[in-house]
Write a protein that holds these residues in place. Structure first.
Motif, PDB file in Angstrom:
ATOM      1  N   MET A   1      30.890  46.723  16.009  1.00 44.36           N
ATOM      2  CA  MET A   1      30.530  45.838  14.904  1.00 44.36           C
ATOM      3  C   MET A   1      29.278  46.308  14.166  1.00 44.36           C
ATOM      4  N   VAL A   2      28.317  46.882  14.897  1.00 44.68           N
ATOM      5  CA  VAL A   2      27.084  47.366  14.276  1.00 44.68           C
ATOM      6  C   VAL A   2      27.399  48.504  13.298  1.00 44.68           C
ATOM      7  N   TYR A   3      28.319  49.376  13.687  1.00 42.15           N
ATOM      8  CA  TYR A   3      28.707  50.482  12.820  1.00 42.15           C
ATOM      9  C   TYR A   3      29.407  49.972  11.556  1.00 42.15           C
TER      10      TYR A   3
ATOM     11  N   GLU B   1      36.810  36.304  23.567  1.00 46.77           N
ATOM     12  CA  GLU B   1      36.773  36.108  25.019  1.00 46.77           C
ATOM     13  C   GLU B   1      35.527  36.733  25.644  1.00 46.77           C
ATOM     14  N   ASN B   2      35.188  37.937  25.202  1.00 46.82           N
ATOM     15  CA  ASN B   2      34.111  38.682  25.852  1.00 46.82           C
ATOM     16  C   ASN B   2      32.725  38.385  25.286  1.00 46.82           C
ATOM     17  N   THR B   3      32.645  38.015  24.006  1.00 45.99           N
ATOM     18  CA  THR B   3      31.336  37.796  23.386  1.00 45.99           C
ATOM     19  C   THR B   3      30.797  36.399  23.658  1.00 45.99           C
ATOM     20  N   VAL B   4      31.629  35.378  23.458  1.00 46.12           N
ATOM     21  CA  VAL B   4      31.157  33.995  23.643  1.00 46.12           C
ATOM     22  C   VAL B   4      31.900  33.275  24.757  1.00 46.12           C
ATOM     23  N   GLY B   5      32.714  34.002  25.509  1.00 45.17           N
ATOM     24  CA  GLY B   5      33.354  33.413  26.679  1.00 45.17           C
ATOM     25  C   GLY B   5      34.460  32.423  26.399  1.00 45.17           C
ATOM     26  N   MET B   6      35.136  32.559  25.289  1.00 41.75           N
ATOM     27  CA  MET B   6      36.278  31.666  24.997  1.00 41.75           C
ATOM     28  C   MET B   6      37.408  31.934  25.981  1.00 41.75           C
TER      29      MET B   6
ATOM     30  N   LEU C   1      27.350  39.413  15.121  1.00 44.61           N
ATOM     31  CA  LEU C   1      28.501  39.080  15.970  1.00 44.61           C
ATOM     32  C   LEU C   1      28.339  39.516  17.434  1.00 44.61           C
ATOM     33  N   PRO C   2      27.880  40.752  17.703  1.00 45.29           N
ATOM     34  CA  PRO C   2      27.799  41.194  19.108  1.00 45.29           C
ATOM     35  C   PRO C   2      26.765  40.436  19.944  1.00 45.29           C
ATOM     36  N   VAL C   3      25.759  39.829  19.272  1.00 38.98           N
ATOM     37  CA  VAL C   3      24.687  39.155  20.026  1.00 38.98           C
ATOM     38  C   VAL C   3      24.784  37.633  19.957  1.00 38.98           C
ATOM     39  N   THR C   4      25.829  37.145  19.300  1.00 41.44           N
ATOM     40  CA  THR C   4      26.002  35.692  19.170  1.00 41.44           C
ATOM     41  C   THR C   4      26.492  35.093  20.489  1.00 41.44           C
ATOM     42  N   THR C   5      25.843  34.034  20.938  1.00 45.53           N
ATOM     43  CA  THR C   5      26.259  33.354  22.175  1.00 45.53           C
ATOM     44  C   THR C   5      26.848  31.971  21.891  1.00 45.53           C
ATOM     45  N   SER C   6      26.637  31.472  20.679  1.00 44.93           N
ATOM     46  CA  SER C   6      27.140  30.151  20.294  1.00 44.93           C
ATOM     47  C   SER C   6      28.576  30.258  19.794  1.00 44.93           C
ATOM     48  N   VAL C   7      29.455  29.467  20.395  1.00 45.69           N
ATOM     49  CA  VAL C   7      30.862  29.455  19.966  1.00 45.69           C
ATOM     50  C   VAL C   7      30.975  28.991  18.514  1.00 45.69           C
ATOM     51  N   THR C   8      30.199  27.970  18.165  1.00 47.28           N
ATOM     52  CA  THR C   8      30.247  27.431  16.792  1.00 47.28           C
ATOM     53  C   THR C   8      29.858  28.489  15.772  1.00 47.28           C
ATOM     54  N   LEU C   9      28.740  29.182  16.034  1.00 49.04           N
ATOM     55  CA  LEU C   9      28.300  30.234  15.120  1.00 49.04           C
ATOM     56  C   LEU C   9      29.321  31.361  15.047  1.00 49.04           C
ATOM     57  N   PHE C  10      29.905  31.715  16.182  1.00 46.31           N
ATOM     58  CA  PHE C  10      30.899  32.772  16.234  1.00 46.31           C
ATOM     59  C   PHE C  10      32.091  32.421  15.340  1.00 46.31           C
ATOM     60  N   VAL C  11      32.554  31.188  15.430  1.00 44.11           N
ATOM     61  CA  VAL C  11      33.696  30.738  14.627  1.00 44.11           C
ATOM     62  C   VAL C  11      33.344  30.743  13.143  1.00 44.11           C
TER      63      VAL C  11
END
Length: 422
Positions: free
Chosen positions: A384-386, A253-258, A308-318
Motif C-alpha cells: 500500500m505504501v508503494y 482480515e489481517n490489518t484490522v482483524g475482521m 491503510l497498513p497502520v490503521t487499527t480501527s475497523v470504522t476508519l478502515f471501512v
C-alpha cells in the motif's frame, strides 16, 4: 433542427445502462472460482486467468475497435457486442460440459472480452454527444451500471450455480445478457446533425473555459501531451485501485482483524461505493471541472493508502476503503467527459478506446504487484505504501494536465480576441 421526431436522450441513457449492467457482470467472476475448482480440480490461478484474459481483451478491443464504433455507429456496435458477449458467456456452458479450461478461456476470455470492450465504449461516446450540457452526469450514469453490475449479478449467479449447475448458469446468463443488450442497442443512435437539448445554447459557450480545447481525430490526439497525461493518470488510478480491490478480503482480515464473514460482507458493500463513485464524481465534475476532480482523486488517496497498513480501527478502515472505491469508480466515469473536453466528440470513441489500454495494462500490473509483495513480505499491506507513492506521481501529472489546459485556453483566448479585433 430538421423535421422528424428526435429520440428521448434519457431513454438513450437507459439503453447505455442496460448494456453496461450486462457486461459489468464480469466483475462477479469470483462467484465461479470456488465451484469450478471443486468440480474440476482447477487451481484458483487457472480459473482466475479467465477473468484476466477477459480484461486484457476488453482493453485491446476497446483500443483497436474504437474506429468500428465511430464508423458504424452505436447501434451496430451495441449489437456486435451483444452477439460476442452473449455467445462468449453461452459458449462457456459448452466449455464446462466439455470440461475444457482452454475452451473457457476462448469463450469467456477472448470472445466475451472483445464483446466487453466494444460494449463498454459504444454507448459512452454516444451519450457525450447527447448530453453536451451534462457530459459528466451522462457518462456517469452508464458507467455506474458497470460498477453496480457485480452487486446485481452476484446473488443471481450464486443461486443459479446452486440450483441449476455451472453449465446451465452460463447458458441462462448468456441468453439473458444477449436479450438485454440487443434491446438496449436497438434504441441507441447518434443525435441528428445540429441537434442541441432544449434550453442549451452552444453560442453561450463563448467563454474559453467552457469550450472544448479541440475537436480532433484520434490520430491527432495521439500526438498531444494531454493524451499521455490522461493515460498515465488512468493507469495509476486503476493499478492501485484494482490491487486493493483484489486484496480487500485478506487486508481486512489481517490489518484490522475482521472475521471472514465480515470481510466478505465488506467486499460486497464496497461494490456499492464503486457504483456511487461513478455517478457521484462524474456528475460533480460538471461543476468542479474535470482536471480538478482528478487532482482531488489523487490528493485524497495518497494519505489513505499510506494510512491503510497502520490503521487499527475497523470504522476508519471501512471509511478509507469506501473513499478509495469511489475514486476508483469515479476515475472511469469521469474519463469520457474529460476526453470530450480535451479532444472534442469527433472521434471520442476511438480516443477513449486508446486510453483504455491503460486498463488492460493495469489489470495485470496491480494484482500481480500486490501478490508479489504478499509473497515476499508476507502481507498485502506492505504494497500500500508503494501505491501511495504512485499516487504522488499521478498528482504531479494531474497538475501538469491542468497547467497544459490553461496554456491552451490562453492561446484560444488570444485567438478569439484577434478575431474580434479584425
Amino acid at each position: 433542427m430538421a423535421g422528424g421526431k428526435v429520440k428521448n436522450r434519457w431513454l438513450i441513457a437507459l439503453g447505455a445502462v442496460g448494456i453496461h449492467i450486462s457486461i459489468g457482470s464480469v466483475y462477479a467472476w469470483s462467484n465461479f472460482t470456488g465451484p469450478l475448482g471443486e468440480e474440476f480440480g482447477w487451481s484458483s490461478q487457472q480459473v482466475q486467468l479467465t477473468f484476466s484474459i477477459a480484461i486484457l481483451f476488453l482493453g485491446l478491443s476497446a483500443a483497436f475497435l474504437g474506429w468500428f464504433v465511430e464508423k458504424y455507429g452505436p447501434r451496430i456496435a451495441g449489437i456486435t457486442s451483444a452477439v460476442l458477449f452473449g455467445v462468449g458467456v453461452f459458449g462457456s456452458g459448452f466449455a464446462i460440459q466439455l470440461e475444457s479450461l482452454w475452451a473457457l478461456y476462448f469463450f469467456y476470455g477472448v470472445l466475451g472480452g472483445i464483446g466487453l470492450g466494444v460494449g463498454y465504449i459504444a454507448p459512452v461516446s454516444t451519450l457525450v454527444k447527447w448530453f453536451p450540457d451534462r457530459r459528466g452526469l451522462a457518462t456517469g450514469m452508464a458507467i455506474m451500471g458497470f460498477g453496480f453490475a457485480a452487486a446485481i449479478a452476484s446473488p443471481v449467479m450464486d443461486w443459479l450455480i446452486g440450483t441449476a449447475g455451472i453449465a446451465m448458469t452460463f447458458f441462462v446468463l448468456g441468453v439473458s445478457y444477449f436479450a438485454i443488450m440487443i434491446l438496449s442497442s436497438l434504441y441507441l443512435s447518434r443525435p441528428p446533425e445540429g441537434w442541441t437539448p432544449k434550453g442549451f445554447n452552444p453560442e453561450e459557450k463563448k467563454d474559453v473555459k467552457s469550450q472544448d480545447l479541440a475537436n480532433i481525430r484520434a490520430k491527432e490526439a495521439l500526438k498531444t501531451k494531454r493524451f499521455y497525461y490522461l493515460w498515465i493518470m488512468l493507469f495509476i488510478n486503476i493499478t492501485c485501485g484494482i490491487a486493493v480491490i483484489s486484496a480487500a478480503k485478506p487486508l481486512a482480515e489481517n490489518t484490522v482483524g475482521m472475521g471472514t464473514a465480515a470481510a466478505a460482507t465488506l467486499v460486497g458493500v464496497m461494490g456499492v461505493f464503486n457504483g456511487l463513485g461513478r455517478i457521484g464524481w462524474a456528475s460533480a465534475s460538471d461543476y468542479m471541472g474535470r482536471s480538478n476532480t482528478y487532482i482531488i482523486f489523487f490528493a485524497l488517496q495518497i494519505p489513505l493508502f499510506m494510512l491503510l497498513p497502520v490503521t487499527t480501527s475497523v470504522t476508519l478502515f471501512v471509511v478509507f476503503f469506501g473513499v478509495i472505491y469511489t475514486c476508483y469508480g469515479g476515475g472511469f466515469a469521469t474519463l469520457p467527459a474529460f476526453i470530450g473536453d480535451l479532444f472534442g466528440t469527433k472521434e471520442l470513441g476511438a480516443i477513449h478506446g486508446y486510453i483504455l489500454t491503460a486498463w488492460a495494462a493495469a489489470g495485470l500490473a496491480g494484482p500481480q504487484f500486490a501478490a508479489i509483495m504478499n509473497d515476499v513480505t508476507g502481507s498485502y499491506a506492505n504494497s500500500m505504501v508503494y501505491f501511495g507513492a504512485l499516487f504522488i506521481l499521478a498528482l504531479i501529472v494531474s497538475v501538469l494536465t491542468k497547467v497544459d489546459i490553461r496554456k491552451k485556453q490562453s492561446i484560444m483566448r488570444e485567438e478569439q480576441n484577434q478575431r474580434r479585433n479584425v
